[in-house]
Design a protein around this motif. Sequence first.
Motif, PDB file in Angstrom:
ATOM      1  N   PRO A  41       0.838  -1.209   0.000  1.00  0.00           N
ATOM      2  CA  PRO A  41       0.000   0.000   0.000  1.00  0.00           C
ATOM      3  C   PRO A  41       0.871   1.257   0.000  1.00  0.00           C
ATOM      4  O   PRO A  41       1.973   1.260   0.559  1.00  0.00           O
ATOM      5  CB  PRO A  41      -0.806  -0.121   1.296  1.00  0.00           C
ATOM      6  CG  PRO A  41      -0.018  -1.030   2.171  1.00  0.00           C
ATOM      7  CD  PRO A  41       0.695  -1.975   1.249  1.00  0.00           C
ATOM      8  N   ASP A  42       0.377   2.318  -0.633  1.00  0.00           N
ATOM      9  CA  ASP A  42       1.097   3.586  -0.618  1.00  0.00           C
ATOM     10  C   ASP A  42       0.851   4.344   0.682  1.00  0.00           C
ATOM     11  O   ASP A  42       1.663   5.181   1.089  1.00  0.00           O
ATOM     12  CB  ASP A  42       0.676   4.441  -1.823  1.00  0.00           C
ATOM     13  CG  ASP A  42       1.162   3.824  -3.129  1.00  0.00           C
ATOM     14  OD1 ASP A  42       2.360   3.506  -3.218  1.00  0.00           O
ATOM     15  OD2 ASP A  42       0.352   3.644  -4.051  1.00  0.00           O
ATOM     16  N   SER A  43      -0.258   4.053   1.334  1.00  0.00           N
ATOM     17  CA  SER A  43      -0.511   4.579   2.669  1.00  0.00           C
ATOM     18  C   SER A  43      -1.511   3.661   3.355  1.00  0.00           C
ATOM     19  O   SER A  43      -2.150   2.828   2.728  1.00  0.00           O
ATOM     20  CB  SER A  43      -1.037   6.018   2.615  1.00  0.00           C
ATOM     21  OG  SER A  43      -2.306   6.068   2.022  1.00  0.00           O
ATOM     22  N   GLY A  44      -1.657   3.826   4.661  1.00  0.00           N
ATOM     23  CA  GLY A  44      -2.514   2.931   5.423  1.00  0.00           C
ATOM     24  C   GLY A  44      -1.723   1.734   5.924  1.00  0.00           C
ATOM     25  O   GLY A  44      -0.494   1.684   5.808  1.00  0.00           O
ATOM     26  N   GLU A  45      -2.439   0.766   6.454  1.00  0.00           N
ATOM     27  CA  GLU A  45      -1.783  -0.358   7.119  1.00  0.00           C
ATOM     28  C   GLU A  45      -2.535  -1.662   6.864  1.00  0.00           C
ATOM     29  O   GLU A  45      -3.759  -1.687   6.831  1.00  0.00           O
ATOM     30  CB  GLU A  45      -1.736  -0.075   8.621  1.00  0.00           C
ATOM     31  CG  GLU A  45      -0.933  -1.054   9.439  1.00  0.00           C
ATOM     32  CD  GLU A  45      -0.892  -0.682  10.915  1.00  0.00           C
ATOM     33  OE1 GLU A  45      -0.112  -1.310  11.656  1.00  0.00           O
ATOM     34  OE2 GLU A  45      -1.654   0.223  11.320  1.00  0.00           O
ATOM     35  N   ILE A  46      -1.771  -2.728   6.672  1.00  0.00           N
ATOM     36  CA  ILE A  46      -2.333  -4.078   6.596  1.00  0.00           C
ATOM     37  C   ILE A  46      -1.797  -4.857   7.784  1.00  0.00           C
ATOM     38  O   ILE A  46      -0.582  -5.003   7.938  1.00  0.00           O
ATOM     39  CB  ILE A  46      -1.962  -4.781   5.280  1.00  0.00           C
ATOM     40  CG1 ILE A  46      -2.469  -3.979   4.069  1.00  0.00           C
ATOM     41  CG2 ILE A  46      -2.557  -6.197   5.250  1.00  0.00           C
ATOM     42  CD1 ILE A  46      -2.034  -4.554   2.733  1.00  0.00           C
ATOM     43  N   ILE A  47      -2.693  -5.333   8.623  1.00  0.00           N
ATOM     44  CA  ILE A  47      -2.308  -6.054   9.838  1.00  0.00           C
ATOM     45  C   ILE A  47      -2.670  -7.522   9.672  1.00  0.00           C
ATOM     46  O   ILE A  47      -3.805  -7.863   9.296  1.00  0.00           O
ATOM     47  CB  ILE A  47      -3.021  -5.476  11.078  1.00  0.00           C
ATOM     48  CG1 ILE A  47      -2.666  -3.995  11.239  1.00  0.00           C
ATOM     49  CG2 ILE A  47      -2.642  -6.256  12.333  1.00  0.00           C
ATOM     50  CD1 ILE A  47      -3.498  -3.281  12.279  1.00  0.00           C
ATOM     51  N   TYR A  48      -1.717  -8.391   9.960  1.00  0.00           N
ATOM     52  CA  TYR A  48      -1.935  -9.831   9.861  1.00  0.00           C
ATOM     53  C   TYR A  48      -2.048 -10.432  11.261  1.00  0.00           C
ATOM     54  O   TYR A  48      -1.068 -10.476  12.007  1.00  0.00           O
ATOM     55  CB  TYR A  48      -0.787 -10.502   9.116  1.00  0.00           C
ATOM     56  CG  TYR A  48      -0.652 -10.081   7.672  1.00  0.00           C
ATOM     57  CD1 TYR A  48      -1.447 -10.651   6.683  1.00  0.00           C
ATOM     58  CD2 TYR A  48       0.272  -9.106   7.301  1.00  0.00           C
ATOM     59  CE1 TYR A  48      -1.322 -10.261   5.361  1.00  0.00           C
ATOM     60  CE2 TYR A  48       0.403  -8.720   5.984  1.00  0.00           C
ATOM     61  CZ  TYR A  48      -0.395  -9.304   5.012  1.00  0.00           C
ATOM     62  OH  TYR A  48      -0.265  -8.916   3.707  1.00  0.00           O
ATOM     63  N   GLY A  49      -3.230 -10.922  11.600  1.00  0.00           N
ATOM     64  CA  GLY A  49      -3.406 -11.613  12.869  1.00  0.00           C
ATOM     65  C   GLY A  49      -3.099 -10.748  14.074  1.00  0.00           C
ATOM     66  O   GLY A  49      -2.884  -9.533  13.983  1.00  0.00           O
ATOM     67  N   SER A  50      -3.054 -11.377  15.230  1.00  0.00           N
ATOM     68  CA  SER A  50      -2.852 -10.638  16.469  1.00  0.00           C
ATOM     69  C   SER A  50      -1.415 -10.157  16.635  1.00  0.00           C
ATOM     70  O   SER A  50      -1.156  -9.174  17.312  1.00  0.00           O
ATOM     71  CB  SER A  50      -3.241 -11.513  17.661  1.00  0.00           C
ATOM     72  OG  SER A  50      -2.467 -12.705  17.671  1.00  0.00           O
ATOM     73  N   LYS A  51      -0.457 -10.831  16.017  1.00  0.00           N
ATOM     74  CA  LYS A  51       0.956 -10.469  16.158  1.00  0.00           C
ATOM     75  C   LYS A  51       1.526  -9.874  14.873  1.00  0.00           C
ATOM     76  O   LYS A  51       2.725  -9.726  14.726  1.00  0.00           O
ATOM     77  CB  LYS A  51       1.771 -11.693  16.571  1.00  0.00           C
ATOM     78  CG  LYS A  51       1.369 -12.272  17.921  1.00  0.00           C
ATOM     79  CD  LYS A  51       2.224 -13.476  18.271  1.00  0.00           C
ATOM     80  CE  LYS A  51       1.816 -14.050  19.619  1.00  0.00           C
ATOM     81  NZ  LYS A  51       2.610 -15.259  19.984  1.00  0.00           N
ATOM     82  N   ASN A  52       0.613  -9.536  13.938  1.00  0.00           N
ATOM     83  CA  ASN A  52       1.019  -8.972  12.649  1.00  0.00           C
ATOM     84  C   ASN A  52       2.011  -9.865  11.920  1.00  0.00           C
ATOM     85  O   ASN A  52       2.957  -9.396  11.281  1.00  0.00           O
ATOM     86  CB  ASN A  52       1.597  -7.565  12.809  1.00  0.00           C
ATOM     87  CG  ASN A  52       1.463  -6.748  11.515  1.00  0.00           C
ATOM     88  OD1 ASN A  52       0.683  -7.108  10.636  1.00  0.00           O
ATOM     89  ND2 ASN A  52       2.202  -5.667  11.409  1.00  0.00           N
ATOM     90  N   GLN A  53       1.814 -11.177  12.055  1.00  0.00           N
ATOM     91  CA  GLN A  53       2.618 -12.139  11.314  1.00  0.00           C
ATOM     92  C   GLN A  53       1.779 -12.672  10.156  1.00  0.00           C
ATOM     93  O   GLN A  53       0.668 -13.150  10.359  1.00  0.00           O
ATOM     94  CB  GLN A  53       3.048 -13.291  12.215  1.00  0.00           C
ATOM     95  CG  GLN A  53       4.005 -12.866  13.321  1.00  0.00           C
ATOM     96  CD  GLN A  53       4.384 -14.015  14.225  1.00  0.00           C
ATOM     97  OE1 GLN A  53       3.730 -15.043  14.247  1.00  0.00           O
ATOM     98  NE2 GLN A  53       5.453 -13.839  14.976  1.00  0.00           N
ATOM     99  N   LYS A  54       2.334 -12.579   8.958  1.00  0.00           N
ATOM    100  CA  LYS A  54       1.593 -13.000   7.776  1.00  0.00           C
ATOM    101  C   LYS A  54       1.219 -14.474   7.875  1.00  0.00           C
ATOM    102  O   LYS A  54       2.074 -15.327   8.132  1.00  0.00           O
ATOM    103  CB  LYS A  54       2.444 -12.769   6.523  1.00  0.00           C
ATOM    104  CG  LYS A  54       1.688 -12.938   5.222  1.00  0.00           C
ATOM    105  CD  LYS A  54       2.587 -12.544   4.062  1.00  0.00           C
ATOM    106  CE  LYS A  54       1.882 -12.725   2.738  1.00  0.00           C
ATOM    107  NZ  LYS A  54       2.754 -12.384   1.612  1.00  0.00           N
ATOM    108  N   PRO A  55      -0.061 -14.816   7.719  1.00  0.00           N
ATOM    109  CA  PRO A  55      -0.470 -16.216   7.834  1.00  0.00           C
ATOM    110  C   PRO A  55       0.017 -17.040   6.652  1.00  0.00           C
ATOM    111  O   PRO A  55       0.360 -16.504   5.591  1.00  0.00           O
ATOM    112  CB  PRO A  55      -2.006 -16.124   7.830  1.00  0.00           C
ATOM    113  CG  PRO A  55      -2.303 -14.884   7.040  1.00  0.00           C
ATOM    114  CD  PRO A  55      -1.181 -13.932   7.362  1.00  0.00           C
ATOM    115  N   GLU A  56       0.061 -18.350   6.837  1.00  0.00           N
ATOM    116  CA  GLU A  56       0.314 -19.236   5.699  1.00  0.00           C
ATOM    117  C   GLU A  56      -0.847 -19.095   4.726  1.00  0.00           C
ATOM    118  O   GLU A  56      -2.009 -19.195   5.119  1.00  0.00           O
ATOM    119  CB  GLU A  56       0.424 -20.685   6.172  1.00  0.00           C
ATOM    120  CG  GLU A  56       1.714 -21.004   6.920  1.00  0.00           C
ATOM    121  CD  GLU A  56       2.911 -21.078   5.991  1.00  0.00           C
ATOM    122  OE1 GLU A  56       2.721 -21.444   4.808  1.00  0.00           O
ATOM    123  OE2 GLU A  56       4.032 -20.765   6.432  1.00  0.00           O
TER     124      GLU A  56
END
Length: 236
Positions: A55-70
Amino acid sequence: MKIIEFKNVKKYFKKREIIKNLSFSINKNEVVGLIGTNGAGKTTTIRMILGLSKPDSGEIIYGSKNQKPEIGVQLQTTPFFEGFTVEENLKLFGTFQNLDMTKENIQTTLENYTLFQEKRTLASKLSLGQQKRLALCIATLHDPELVILDEPSAGLDPGGQRDIKKMVLKLKNKGTTILFSSHDMLEVRNIADRIMIMDKGVLSEEGSPEELIIKYNVKNLEEVFYKSIGKENDFV
């Protein structure tokens, strides 16, 4: 529990804003249908989830620990290895995931996707429905937390569509989260727990199929879709 969350995500292409303050979340073990016209931003959104585009701005959060899921991905066309059988393709893709592809594991996997009888058939010679099942099989070999499907039953007859529906629901019953794009509103209604409608880079509507049909006081999702993007006069 949220497995993915978009917060005010923007994306530009050649100075043109194609994703505009997009915010949504996908919860663990739900089936979400992503629908929209061509150019609505669905593919760009999926690419950002996969990490192929940032993204050019904003945020993508993965799960509770911001770890990208399989993640497992099934595209409309899966590039099977030319000249290789179903079984050989499975072994190769399993190798890429460092999986132990024993004879017993291969048999169980192919049986789960109704492909064991075709194990010695060249993948390129399979019917369209069988190729779709093999693609889904390969996408889920590593037992991913999230599976992304691009038009999973496009071009299939009613029997093939039913097979894909059963396999998607089987994955959900295992605890897998599923995001799929589709232009088939009946498929969306039959499979999705929740739908997200995109239009011109924004989320114009979201909710369960039944909730949205009641909200818009219409008979089907096609009417919901056109009303939500301001084209309700198409039904007049």
